[in-house]
Scaffold this motif. Structure first.
Motif, PDB file in Angstrom:
ATOM      1  N   GLY A 359       0.317  -1.595   0.030  1.00  0.00           N
ATOM      2  CA  GLY A 359      -0.513   0.155  -0.139  1.00  0.00           C
ATOM      3  C   GLY A 359       0.911   1.275   0.388  1.00  0.00           C
ATOM      4  O   GLY A 359      -0.070   2.306  -0.198  1.00  0.00           O
ATOM      5  N   ASP A 360       2.087   1.370  -0.029  1.00  0.00           N
ATOM      6  CA  ASP A 360       2.934   2.402   0.039  1.00  0.00           C
ATOM      7  C   ASP A 360       3.017   2.620  -1.332  1.00  0.00           C
ATOM      8  O   ASP A 360       3.434   2.035  -2.558  1.00  0.00           O
ATOM      9  N   TRP A 361       3.316   3.672  -1.524  1.00  0.00           N
ATOM     10  CA  TRP A 361       3.344   4.489  -2.863  1.00  0.00           C
ATOM     11  C   TRP A 361       4.925   4.685  -3.144  1.00  0.00           C
ATOM     12  O   TRP A 361       5.510   6.159  -2.491  1.00  0.00           O
ATOM     13  N   VAL A 363       7.393   6.868  -5.466  1.00  0.00           N
ATOM     14  CA  VAL A 363       7.617   8.216  -5.675  1.00  0.00           C
ATOM     15  C   VAL A 363       8.477   8.953  -6.653  1.00  0.00           C
ATOM     16  O   VAL A 363       8.944   9.688  -6.768  1.00  0.00           O
ATOM     17  N   ALA A 364       9.897   8.833  -5.563  1.00  0.00           N
ATOM     18  CA  ALA A 364      11.654   8.694  -5.602  1.00  0.00           C
ATOM     19  C   ALA A 364      12.418   7.572  -6.007  1.00  0.00           C
ATOM     20  O   ALA A 364      12.326   6.798  -5.295  1.00  0.00           O
ATOM     21  N   VAL A 365      12.981   7.142  -6.866  1.00  0.00           N
ATOM     22  CA  VAL A 365      14.339   6.770  -6.784  1.00  0.00           C
ATOM     23  C   VAL A 365      15.789   7.197  -6.653  1.00  0.00           C
ATOM     24  O   VAL A 365      15.873   8.501  -7.660  1.00  0.00           O
ATOM     25  N   ASP A 366      16.987   7.291  -5.811  1.00  0.00           N
ATOM     26  CA  ASP A 366      17.454   7.909  -5.495  1.00  0.00           C
ATOM     27  C   ASP A 366      17.765  10.090  -5.947  1.00  0.00           C
ATOM     28  O   ASP A 366      18.204  10.631  -6.473  1.00  0.00           O
ATOM     29  N   GLY A 367      16.741   9.930  -5.087  1.00  0.00           N
ATOM     30  CA  GLY A 367      16.097  11.762  -5.290  1.00  0.00           C
ATOM     31  C   GLY A 367      15.418  12.088  -6.520  1.00  0.00           C
ATOM     32  O   GLY A 367      14.877  13.212  -6.814  1.00  0.00           O
ATOM     33  N   GLU A 368      15.189  10.935  -7.690  1.00  0.00           N
ATOM     34  CA  GLU A 368      15.510  11.765  -8.764  1.00  0.00           C
ATOM     35  C   GLU A 368      13.386  11.389  -9.090  1.00  0.00           C
ATOM     36  O   GLU A 368      13.061  10.094  -8.567  1.00  0.00           O
ATOM     37  N   SER A 369      12.876  12.172  -9.416  1.00  0.00           N
ATOM     38  CA  SER A 369      11.467  11.913  -9.561  1.00  0.00           C
ATOM     39  C   SER A 369      11.435  10.772 -10.675  1.00  0.00           C
ATOM     40  O   SER A 369      12.014  10.555 -11.602  1.00  0.00           O
ATOM     41  N   LEU A 370       9.810  10.053 -10.741  1.00  0.00           N
ATOM     42  CA  LEU A 370       9.339   8.757 -12.164  1.00  0.00           C
ATOM     43  C   LEU A 370       8.822   9.411 -13.080  1.00  0.00           C
ATOM     44  O   LEU A 370       8.834   8.291 -13.370  1.00  0.00           O
ATOM     45  N   GLU A 395       5.505   7.203  -0.375  1.00  0.00           N
ATOM     46  CA  GLU A 395       4.313   7.958   0.408  1.00  0.00           C
ATOM     47  C   GLU A 395       3.377   7.457   1.406  1.00  0.00           C
ATOM     48  O   GLU A 395       3.586   6.076   0.415  1.00  0.00           O
ATOM     49  N   ARG A 396       3.278   7.478   2.627  1.00  0.00           N
ATOM     50  CA  ARG A 396       2.232   6.899   3.092  1.00  0.00           C
ATOM     51  C   ARG A 396       1.544   7.697   3.844  1.00  0.00           C
ATOM     52  O   ARG A 396       2.723   8.471   4.582  1.00  0.00           O
ATOM     53  N   HIS A 397      -0.066   7.313   4.028  1.00  0.00           N
ATOM     54  CA  HIS A 397      -0.846   8.346   4.420  1.00  0.00           C
ATOM     55  C   HIS A 397      -0.282   9.894   4.485  1.00  0.00           C
ATOM     56  O   HIS A 397      -0.245  10.575   5.369  1.00  0.00           O
ATOM     57  N   GLY A 398       0.394  10.379   2.850  1.00  0.00           N
ATOM     58  CA  GLY A 398      -0.182  11.467   2.561  1.00  0.00           C
ATOM     59  C   GLY A 398       0.830  11.994   3.316  1.00  0.00           C
ATOM     60  O   GLY A 398       1.720  13.384   3.139  1.00  0.00           O
ATOM     61  N   SER A 399       2.450  11.333   3.886  1.00  0.00           N
ATOM     62  CA  SER A 399       3.631  11.974   4.076  1.00  0.00           C
ATOM     63  C   SER A 399       4.976  10.923   3.304  1.00  0.00           C
ATOM     64  O   SER A 399       4.400  10.245   3.117  1.00  0.00           O
ATOM     65  N   GLU A 400       6.268  11.388   3.028  1.00  0.00           N
ATOM     66  CA  GLU A 400       6.562  10.467   2.432  1.00  0.00           C
ATOM     67  C   GLU A 400       7.700  10.713   3.168  1.00  0.00           C
ATOM     68  O   GLU A 400       8.385  11.438   4.605  1.00  0.00           O
TER      69      GLU A 400
END
Length: 630
Positions: A359-361, A363-370, A395-400
């Motif tokens: 259920g986690d999203w 959103v980035a790998v090594d600081g780079e957006s996907l 991202e989990r429950h709105g927090s990164e």
């Protein structure tokens, strides 16, 4: 009689405009090669009636079309060409341009068959009116002093004509001329950028021709040729925008296409001279597959190797999927509304040890957006060498949160299992029907044998995207034995497939609860349906994915694989899940909590089935997964 709207004549005019060769008058000054090394090999232009021997009238219509000559008012230049007769205006236009001269008695012989020698003179008059002195042609059957001798020599030197048979030293000047030969000669004379042929001799276009052949004969869903060509045309438009004006183009080439609608393929090859035709054909096949259903696709050899190895790789140990803001699977490319969702975290892997959860999203790998990447490209960033680190932002429950993980070799499990601490309840989660890395059926049978004495078996097929038919047969056989488990419907026939292996459970076996959700797809839907229909299973959960088609994996000559939808399926009892999914015995959302809590909940809901869907808090939805994972 050849139609005055010959498809070739139209192609000539369109192609001349395309390459800036629109004729200002009836005669072209054609650039001539300095040697005969560029003399062409025979090329087949395959159209209806290509082997038909033409009359003078029919050849004149094609010649006038190639030269863009207007249909002149009849002036009676030839006594045997009547006013209003087929092609009369074109014949007179050719005469006025000095291309045809007729006989001494003032006749043209419109219905007489034209010979190769006669047509050579026409071509010579049209394109080489000023004449030039070429090296002698190598033909041994052109008599010295023949009326067409000079014309043949110039046509050979210009690279327009070759031998008339397997013997390149024979011209056959007295033989009749076919429609296909006329089209080829005219195409070369006006220097069309490409010569269109069918797939009879595809050459470097073999991949496109082969794939189209499979679609044409085996694809089970409705489609049109325009559906296949549309994505090709869209991709061509993007390429054309990037080509600078006056850029180099490919020299005249043969373009073998399976249908005339595929001519954008030829235009693509024309403006991509640095790309080998075979490579371009592979690119075109990828685009063609986009015109089919989402489950059909082309994979080159490297991609297919990655798929085969997807059950064993170096990464962080998760199974992921792309999900859009409508909770639909398979979106691409990644963006603010198309994100990567973790479906499964493999126990003992780096992600599990670092605390990543289903259920986690990502959103980035090594600081780079996907954003802008495909799921395969994103998975490639997550994977790497053993013992190297990678920063994963979730991202989990709105927090990164950003965590540093150390990559390990991952062997993706097929199943997980558990027993209730106090109740006689067994739980088996089956994650995928994939063939890779192997051993799925054996692993499942071991789990099932251990659960045979339980009072209740919970078979969890949530988020299972399906996979191989042979794995399905083995899993179903573990419950039902060698009885029909699915009915396939192809374009030609319908037939049953049986389970494989001896059943491990019998009449006194545990009650069976089957858990499904919106991302239980394909083989998992088949299994749930047949166990419900013939094995007494109770299907619990949410509407399934509704995938009622199967794909054939077609090995291609270039070691690539074409995945093509070649069948529909129903349960042996005739249930088609394409519209509504697997029929649900108990429709409900799933509770949150531990696995032990889930097993207790299943027992309670079986003993006291709800009359209406429950209002319990849903677990984060899963999705049809991509085993490339991370």
């Amino acid at each position: 009689m050849i139609s005055l709207t010959s498809s070739f004549a139209k192609r000539v005019l369109v192609s001349i405009v395309a390459v800036g060769l629109l004729l200002a008058g009836p005669v072209l000054a054609q650039e001539v090669p300095s040697t005969s090394e560029d003399a062409p090999q025979p090329v087949l232009i395959s159209v209806d009636g290509a082997d038909q021997v033409l009359t003078n009238r029919e050849a004149a219509v094609l010649m006038a079309g190639a030269l863009d000559l207007a249909d002149e008012p009849w002036q009676g230049l030839f006594s045997d060409v009547a006013d209003g007769s087929d092609g009369a205006g074109f014949i007179e236009a050719l005469a006025l341009a000095g291309i045809v001269r007729g006989e001494l008695d003032g006749t043209f012989g419109p219905d007489e068959l034209i010979t190769r020698g006669e047509f050579a003179v026409w071509v010579d008059n049209a394109f080489y009116a000023d004449g030039f002195d070429p090296e002698p042609a190598p033909f041994t059957d052109v008599p010295e002093g023949a009326f067409y001798e000079d014309a043949v020599q110039r046509m050979y030197a210009a690279g327009i004509t070759a031998g008339c048979s397997a013997d390149p030293l024979m011209f056959c000047g007295e033989d009749g001329l076919t429609l296909g030969e006329v089209e080829t000669l005219l195409a070369r004379a006006v220097r069309l950028p490409y010569l269109i042929s069918d797939c009879e001799e595809p050459g470097a276009w073999l991949l496109l021709c082969d794939v189209y052949g499979y679609i044409d004969t085996e694809y089970v869903l409705e489609y049109t040729v325009d559906d296949l060509v549309a994505p090709v045309a869209e991709a061509l438009a993007v390429v054309e925008e990037q080509v600078e004006e006056g850029a180099e183009q490919r020299a005249q080439f043969d373009c073998s296409i399976p249908d005339p609608s595929f001519e954008p393929v030829c235009a693509w090859a024309l403006i991509s001279p640095q790309t080998p035709v075979g490579d371009l054909a592979e690119t075109v096949v990828r685009e063609v597959a986009k015109g089919l259903d989402p489950n059909s696709a082309y994979h080159d050899a490297e991609e297919w190797m990655e798929i085969e190895e997807s059950g064993r790789y170096v990464g962080i140990g998760v199974r992921v999927v792309t999900v859009n803001d409508q909770w639909q699977a398979g979106c691409s490319p990644l963006s603010a509304t198309c994100r990567i969702l973790i479906l499964t975290v493999f126990e003992g892997g780096p992600a599990h040890d670092a605390g990543l959860q289903r259920g986690d999203w990502i959103v980035a790998v090594d600081g780079e957006s996907l954003h802008g990447l495909t799921i395969r490209e994103a998975a490639g960033l997550i994977r790497g060498e053993v013992d190297t680190s990678v920063d994963i932002t979730i991202e989990r429950h709105g927090s990164e949160h950003t965590l540093t993980l150390v990559r390990k070799e991952i062997v993706a499990p097929y199943t997980s299992a558990a027993f209730h601490d106090t109740e006689s309840i067994a739980y088996i989660q089956f994650a995928t029907f994939s063939l890779f890395p192997g051993g799925a059926v054996e692993e499942f049978r071991e789990r099932l044998a251990a659960a045979a004495d339980s009072e209740l078996l919970v078979l969890d097929l949530r988020n299972n995207p399906g996979g191989s038919v042979s794995v399905l047969q083995g899993i179903a056989g573990a419950f039902l034995g060698e009885v029909p488990v699915v009915t396939f419907h192809t374009r030609r026939e319908s037939y049953d497939l049986d389970g494989i292996g001896e059943p491990l459970v019998g009449a006194d076996s545990p009650r069976l609860a089957i858990l499904v959700n919106g991302f239980s797809a394909s083989a998992s839907e088949v299994l749930a349906g047949v166990l419900q229909e013939t094995g007494g299973g109770v299907v619990i959960g949410e509407t399934t994915y509704k995938k009622n088609t199967g794909q054939r994996l077609i090995d291609l000559f270039n070691e690539g694989v074409f995945r093509l939808t070649t069948l529909r399926w129903t349960t042996p009892g005739g249930i088609d899940i394409g519209d509504n999914g697997v029929p649900l015995d108990i429709e409900t959302e799933f509770p949150t909590g531990t696995l032990q809590d889930l097993m207790e909940w299943v027992k309670q809901i079986l003993d006291n089935p709800p009359q209406e869907p429950t209002d319990e808090t849903p677990e984060t939805p899963g999705e049809d997964s991509d085993d490339s994972g991370g």
